[in-house]
Motif scaffolding. Structure first.
Motif, PDB file in Angstrom:
ATOM      1  N   GLU A  64      25.735  38.847  41.154  1.00  0.00           N
ATOM      2  CA  GLU A  64      26.887  39.345  40.411  1.00  0.00           C
ATOM      3  C   GLU A  64      28.171  38.833  41.034  1.00  0.00           C
ATOM      4  N   ALA A  65      29.170  38.720  40.190  1.00  0.00           N
ATOM      5  CA  ALA A  65      30.497  38.311  40.637  1.00  0.00           C
ATOM      6  C   ALA A  65      31.409  39.524  40.598  1.00  0.00           C
ATOM      7  N   ALA A  66      32.376  39.537  41.481  1.00  0.00           N
ATOM      8  CA  ALA A  66      33.403  40.580  41.462  1.00  0.00           C
ATOM      9  C   ALA A  66      34.709  39.933  41.048  1.00  0.00           C
ATOM     10  N   ILE A  67      35.275  40.411  39.948  1.00  0.00           N
ATOM     11  CA  ILE A  67      36.585  39.926  39.508  1.00  0.00           C
ATOM     12  C   ILE A  67      37.601  41.022  39.803  1.00  0.00           C
ATOM     13  N   ASN A  68      38.537  40.707  40.703  1.00  0.00           N
ATOM     14  CA  ASN A  68      39.589  41.630  41.088  1.00  0.00           C
ATOM     15  C   ASN A  68      40.837  41.333  40.270  1.00  0.00           C
ATOM     16  N   VAL A  69      41.349  42.347  39.577  1.00  0.00           N
ATOM     17  CA  VAL A  69      42.544  42.187  38.755  1.00  0.00           C
ATOM     18  C   VAL A  69      43.624  43.096  39.345  1.00  0.00           C
ATOM     19  N   ARG A  70      44.628  42.480  39.952  1.00  0.00           N
ATOM     20  CA  ARG A  70      45.705  43.235  40.589  1.00  0.00           C
ATOM     21  C   ARG A  70      46.980  43.105  39.763  1.00  0.00           C
ATOM     22  N   TRP A  71      47.693  44.209  39.595  1.00  0.00           N
ATOM     23  CA  TRP A  71      48.929  44.223  38.818  1.00  0.00           C
ATOM     24  C   TRP A  71      50.116  44.120  39.764  1.00  0.00           C
ATOM     25  N   ILE A  72      50.999  43.155  39.484  1.00  0.00           N
ATOM     26  CA  ILE A  72      52.229  42.990  40.257  1.00  0.00           C
ATOM     27  C   ILE A  72      53.366  43.495  39.377  1.00  0.00           C
TER      28      ILE A  72
END
Length: 145
Positions: A64-72
């Protein structure tokens, strides 16, 4: 008679050196696996809280892949990282497509910051869909920390 390294009383000695070698090898093995998993997680992301969140099964973490989505907030934009690397959209699609082609059961876990607008998460889901992956999970906490 050639003995097994015992004393003069006929009792064998307990060899501790080989046991220590085996324990050190196991320690290094588990440390390397754990550090690889920790590198995939962006510590700056504050996950959303979902009261019914269930603990993830760790049996398929290698597939599995981990996609990190961070809001700036200052720039009103999101930053996307696949595992531990920040990538552009096309690069994400190409990487996930290659991984999906080599393993049909490959899956993706989206770790979205609680401040990320839903439209940004939809864009990430569209990238995952373009790569042919249909097994998507979302990471959340079951209580606020």
């Amino acid at each position: 008679m050639a003995g097994g390294g015992g004393g003069g009383d006929g009792e064998p000695e307990f060899q501790i050196a080989p046991m220590i070698d085996v324990l050190l090898v196991l320690l290094i093995f588990f440390m390397s696996i754990t550090s690889a998993q920790v590198l995939r997680i962006d510590k700056d992301i504050k996950l959303p809280v979902a009261a019914d969140a269930k603990k993830k099964e760790d049996k398929n973490t290698m597939f599995e892949a981990a996609i990190n989505v961070r809001w700036i907030a200052a720039r009103q934009e999101s930053k996307i990282k696949l595992d531990d690397r920040e990538m552009e959209n096309e690069e994400i699609v190409n990487t996930l497509t290659q991984r999906k082609n080599s393993n049909p059961t490959y899956r993706v876990v989206i770790r979205g910051d609680r401040d990320v607008p839903a439209v940004e998460i939809q864009k990430v889901m569209a990238l995952i869909a373009q790569s042919g992956i249909d097994d998507i999970s979302f990471s959340a906490l079951n209580k606020d920390s």
